[in-house]
Design a protein around this motif. Structure first.
Motif, PDB file in Angstrom:
ATOM      1  N   LEU A  85       0.821  -1.208   0.000  1.00 49.54           N
ATOM      2  CA  LEU A  85       0.000   0.000   0.000  1.00 49.54           C
ATOM      3  C   LEU A  85       0.853   1.255   0.000  1.00 49.54           C
ATOM      4  CD1 LEU A  85      -2.767  -1.123   2.506  1.00 49.54           C
ATOM      5  CD2 LEU A  85      -3.051  -0.636   0.077  1.00 49.54           C
ATOM      6  N   ARG A  86       1.947   1.232   0.737  1.00 47.87           N
ATOM      7  CA  ARG A  86       2.826   2.400   0.759  1.00 47.87           C
ATOM      8  C   ARG A  86       3.376   2.702  -0.623  1.00 47.87           C
ATOM      9  NH1 ARG A  86       4.720  -0.257   5.632  1.00 47.87           N
ATOM     10  NH2 ARG A  86       4.012   0.885   7.463  1.00 47.87           N
ATOM     11  N   GLU A  87       3.648   1.645  -1.394  1.00 47.33           N
ATOM     12  CA  GLU A  87       4.280   1.836  -2.685  1.00 47.33           C
ATOM     13  C   GLU A  87       3.288   2.155  -3.801  1.00 47.33           C
ATOM     14  OE1 GLU A  87       6.726  -1.542  -3.449  1.00 47.33           O
ATOM     15  OE2 GLU A  87       8.222  -0.986  -1.951  1.00 47.33           O
ATOM     16  N   LEU A  88       1.984   2.033  -3.503  1.00 45.97           N
ATOM     17  CA  LEU A  88       1.000   2.342  -4.529  1.00 45.97           C
ATOM     18  C   LEU A  88       1.089   3.794  -4.972  1.00 45.97           C
ATOM     19  CD1 LEU A  88      -2.177   0.493  -3.225  1.00 45.97           C
ATOM     20  CD2 LEU A  88      -0.943   0.037  -5.346  1.00 45.97           C
ATOM     21  N   ARG A  89       1.248   4.697  -4.021  1.00 46.08           N
ATOM     22  CA  ARG A  89       1.372   6.118  -4.321  1.00 46.08           C
ATOM     23  C   ARG A  89       2.461   6.715  -3.425  1.00 46.08           C
ATOM     24  NH1 ARG A  89      -0.707   4.771  -8.082  1.00 46.08           N
ATOM     25  NH2 ARG A  89      -2.558   5.512  -9.155  1.00 46.08           N
ATOM     26  N   ALA A  90       3.672   6.271  -3.625  1.00 50.09           N
ATOM     27  CA  ALA A  90       4.769   6.698  -2.756  1.00 50.09           C
ATOM     28  C   ALA A  90       5.086   8.168  -2.913  1.00 50.09           C
ATOM     29  CB  ALA A  90       6.020   5.871  -3.051  1.00 50.09           C
ATOM     30  N   ASP A  91       4.617   8.784  -3.994  1.00 47.18           N
ATOM     31  CA  ASP A  91       4.940  10.189  -4.249  1.00 47.18           C
ATOM     32  C   ASP A  91       3.850  11.127  -3.771  1.00 47.18           C
ATOM     33  OD1 ASP A  91       3.127   9.203  -6.022  1.00 47.18           O
ATOM     34  OD2 ASP A  91       3.952  10.233  -7.785  1.00 47.18           O
ATOM     35  N   ALA A  92       2.963  10.660  -2.907  1.00 46.03           N
ATOM     36  CA  ALA A  92       1.860  11.507  -2.450  1.00 46.03           C
ATOM     37  C   ALA A  92       2.382  12.714  -1.679  1.00 46.03           C
ATOM     38  CB  ALA A  92       0.936  10.698  -1.540  1.00 46.03           C
ATOM     39  N   PRO A  93       1.870  13.940  -1.969  1.00 45.05           N
ATOM     40  CA  PRO A  93       2.265  15.112  -1.198  1.00 45.05           C
ATOM     41  C   PRO A  93       1.671  15.060   0.193  1.00 45.05           C
ATOM     42  CG  PRO A  93       0.515  15.669  -2.712  1.00 45.05           C
ATOM     43  CD  PRO A  93       0.912  14.263  -3.024  1.00 45.05           C
ATOM     44  N   VAL A  94       2.267  15.789   1.110  1.00 46.64           N
ATOM     45  CA  VAL A  94       1.789  15.810   2.482  1.00 46.64           C
ATOM     46  C   VAL A  94       0.489  16.589   2.547  1.00 46.64           C
ATOM     47  CG1 VAL A  94       2.298  16.529   4.837  1.00 46.64           C
ATOM     48  CG2 VAL A  94       4.126  15.669   3.367  1.00 46.64           C
ATOM     49  N   PRO A  95      -0.628  15.975   3.004  1.00 51.02           N
ATOM     50  CA  PRO A  95      -1.893  16.688   3.068  1.00 51.02           C
ATOM     51  C   PRO A  95      -1.971  17.592   4.286  1.00 51.02           C
ATOM     52  CG  PRO A  95      -2.178  14.438   3.815  1.00 51.02           C
ATOM     53  CD  PRO A  95      -0.743  14.570   3.367  1.00 51.02           C
ATOM     54  N   ASP A  96      -2.950  18.516   4.277  1.00 50.06           N
ATOM     55  CA  ASP A  96      -3.091  19.442   5.386  1.00 50.06           C
ATOM     56  C   ASP A  96      -3.883  18.819   6.523  1.00 50.06           C
ATOM     57  OD1 ASP A  96      -5.820  19.614   4.795  1.00 50.06           O
ATOM     58  OD2 ASP A  96      -5.482  21.283   3.417  1.00 50.06           O
ATOM     59  N   ARG A  97      -3.950  19.533   7.652  1.00 47.80           N
ATOM     60  CA  ARG A  97      -4.628  19.009   8.828  1.00 47.80           C
ATOM     61  C   ARG A  97      -6.105  18.779   8.564  1.00 47.80           C
ATOM     62  NH1 ARG A  97      -7.946  21.287  12.393  1.00 47.80           N
ATOM     63  NH2 ARG A  97      -8.155  20.297  14.427  1.00 47.80           N
ATOM     64  N   ALA A  98      -6.739  19.738   7.860  1.00 50.01           N
ATOM     65  CA  ALA A  98      -8.166  19.602   7.595  1.00 50.01           C
ATOM     66  C   ALA A  98      -8.458  18.367   6.769  1.00 50.01           C
ATOM     67  CB  ALA A  98      -8.691  20.839   6.873  1.00 50.01           C
ATOM     68  N   ALA A  99      -7.557  18.054   5.833  1.00 48.42           N
ATOM     69  CA  ALA A  99      -7.758  16.867   5.012  1.00 48.42           C
ATOM     70  C   ALA A  99      -7.468  15.596   5.790  1.00 48.42           C
ATOM     71  CB  ALA A  99      -6.874  16.939   3.768  1.00 48.42           C
ATOM     72  N   LEU A 100      -6.500  15.645   6.701  1.00 42.00           N
ATOM     73  CA  LEU A 100      -6.119  14.450   7.448  1.00 42.00           C
ATOM     74  C   LEU A 100      -7.139  14.063   8.511  1.00 42.00           C
ATOM     75  CD1 LEU A 100      -2.322  15.062   7.984  1.00 42.00           C
ATOM     76  CD2 LEU A 100      -3.307  13.039   6.932  1.00 42.00           C
ATOM     77  N   ALA A 101      -7.799  15.051   9.098  1.00 36.74           N
ATOM     78  CA  ALA A 101      -8.631  14.775  10.266  1.00 36.74           C
ATOM     79  C   ALA A 101      -9.697  13.724  10.029  1.00 36.74           C
ATOM     80  CB  ALA A 101      -9.266  16.076  10.770  1.00 36.74           C
ATOM     81  N   PRO A 102     -10.517  13.837   8.977  1.00 37.35           N
ATOM     82  CA  PRO A 102     -11.554  12.811   8.804  1.00 37.35           C
ATOM     83  C   PRO A 102     -10.985  11.441   8.517  1.00 37.35           C
ATOM     84  CG  PRO A 102     -11.439  14.251   6.882  1.00 37.35           C
ATOM     85  CD  PRO A 102     -10.584  14.868   7.946  1.00 37.35           C
ATOM     86  N   GLY A 103      -9.862  11.384   7.820  1.00 32.14           N
ATOM     87  CA  GLY A 103      -9.250  10.094   7.547  1.00 32.14           C
ATOM     88  C   GLY A 103      -8.737   9.434   8.817  1.00 32.14           C
ATOM     89  N   VAL A 117     -16.746  27.356  15.088  1.00 35.15           N
ATOM     90  CA  VAL A 117     -17.338  26.029  14.906  1.00 35.15           C
ATOM     91  C   VAL A 117     -16.314  25.030  14.382  1.00 35.15           C
ATOM     92  CG1 VAL A 117     -19.022  24.710  13.564  1.00 35.15           C
ATOM     93  CG2 VAL A 117     -19.684  26.892  14.595  1.00 35.15           C
ATOM     94  N   PHE A 118     -15.482  25.487  13.417  1.00 35.49           N
ATOM     95  CA  PHE A 118     -14.446  24.632  12.825  1.00 35.49           C
ATOM     96  C   PHE A 118     -13.084  25.227  13.182  1.00 35.49           C
ATOM     97  CE2 PHE A 118     -18.139  24.344   9.926  1.00 35.49           C
ATOM     98  CZ  PHE A 118     -18.414  22.985  10.084  1.00 35.49           C
ATOM     99  N   PRO A 119     -12.568  24.925  14.366  1.00 29.39           N
ATOM    100  CA  PRO A 119     -11.345  25.567  14.836  1.00 29.39           C
ATOM    101  C   PRO A 119     -10.130  25.236  14.000  1.00 29.39           C
ATOM    102  CG  PRO A 119     -11.970  23.755  16.282  1.00 29.39           C
ATOM    103  CD  PRO A 119     -13.103  23.949  15.336  1.00 29.39           C
ATOM    104  N   SER A 120      -9.144  26.124  14.041  1.00 29.80           N
ATOM    105  CA  SER A 120      -7.920  25.936  13.288  1.00 29.80           C
ATOM    106  C   SER A 120      -7.003  24.961  14.004  1.00 29.80           C
ATOM    107  CB  SER A 120      -7.210  27.277  13.100  1.00 29.80           C
ATOM    108  OG  SER A 120      -6.128  27.153  12.205  1.00 29.80           O
TER     109      SER A 120
END
Length: 331
Positions: A7-25, A195-198
């Motif tokens: 799984l790591r090698e499927l998209r090894a070049d993925a850019p680092v996502p932001d906090r808002a994008a990471l939170a639901p995942g 409502v949606f804190p930083s």
């Protein structure tokens, strides 16, 4: 090779996502490990949440870079009385016109507590990415395949009482937050930032006020349903956020429709686009677009990937949204 390595090698070049994008995942992964069933439909479109493990497989298509050609207005299928009135000269003009239209619409009744929210979204990159995940990996991790359809309960009290994810709001919470927003744009933006804190900087740079306001606005806009009058207030407030723009022509979304694109720089290399239907002015999806040709960072030992101006990093079109009486029901 074990499945985590695959799984790591499927998209090894993925850019680092932001906090808002990471939170639901992060939350969905935690729930899956703990056996929980909570799922955020509102943030599911931001599929750059790729963290290692199961979420990486779910979002394996996130970096199949594509290009979508912009096209001139007007939208052929739209009534002439609507497209003829489109004014894309500025955010204030475009969003003000949308707000005026929504102010004239009659609000449907709030969904009942026993009803469900059905969404259908076109996400070609994610669909292709799922196809690339080896079947044996999916079987070992007990994962299904890609589906454009999703259902969530309108009234989800267990999720409402879970305060561990500050970016998540249920459909009912979002409806009532929107309905209670103040009229004045500055007060409205201040309320949404509350409502949606930083973030605290742990998952990326801290947001400035304008960036925070824009994120809170588009997070709420992904909710369904929202009262028309509340959407009108949201659009008027959005037009006042520093750095917000609008393309001077309609663009094509992932489903081929022509839509309005409200834009703001995401970072120095990309911009985020909120897509709005030019007929009913509802939320129609989102895109992340490369604005500056650059090399994307990749893990040590891998050749950097060159991203070109105009490349699409995320391209999601919401093609249907409805309130239904049962999970699995389609309108």
């Amino acid at each position: 090779m074990d499945e985590m390595t695959e799984l790591r090698e499927l998209r090894a070049d993925a850019p680092v996502p932001d906090r808002a994008a990471l939170a639901p995942g992060r939350k969905r992964l935690t729930d899956a490990i703990g056996g929980g069933g909570r799922r955020s439909y509102r943030l599911r479109t931001d599929w750059r949440i790729a963290s290692l493990g199961a979420v990486a497989a779910v979002t394996a298509g996130a970096l199949l870079f594509t290009q979508v050609l912009d096209v001139p207005a007007p939208r052929p299928s739209a009534p002439a009385t609507v497209t003829g009135d489109l004014d894309l000269t500025s955010p204030a003009a475009a969003l003000g016109r949308a707000a005026d239209f929504l102010d004239r619409q009659e609000a449907p009744p709030e969904p009942r507590s026993d009803q469900w929210i059905y969404l259908r979204e076109k996400n070609p990159e994610q669909e292709e990415g799922w196809a690339e995940v080896p079947a044996e990996v999916r079987e070992r991790m007990d994962m299904g395949g890609y589906s454009p359809d999703s259902w969530v309960p309108y009234d989800d009290k267990a999720a409402e009482n879970d305060a561990s994810d500050t970016d998540y709001r249920t459909a009912r919470e979002s409806y009532r937050i929107a309905a209670g927003l103040p009229e004045e744009p500055r007060a409205l933006l201040a309320k949404l930032r509350e409502v949606f804190p930083s973030g605290d900087g742990e998952y990326g740079e801290r947001e400035d006020e304008a960036e925070h306001s824009f994120r809170a606005l588009y997070v709420l806009l992904q909710s369904y349903p929202l009262p028309p009058a509340a959407m009108a207030r949201i659009y008027r407030a959005m037009a006042t956020v520093e750095g917000v723009g609008v393309t001077d022509h309609l663009i094509r979304d992932a489903s081929g429709r022509q839509v309005i694109a409200v834009t703001r720089a995401y970072d120095r290399n990309t911009r985020r686009e909120i897509l709005i239907d030019p007929v009913d002015y509802g939320y129609a999806g989102e895109r992340d677009v490369v604005t500056r040709t650059h090399e994307a960072p990749r893990p040590e030992g891998l050749t950097p990937r060159v991203l070109k101006r105009g490349d699409i990093l995320m391209n999601v079109a919401r093609t249907r949204a409805a309130v239904v009486d049962a999970k699995g029901q389609k309108p």
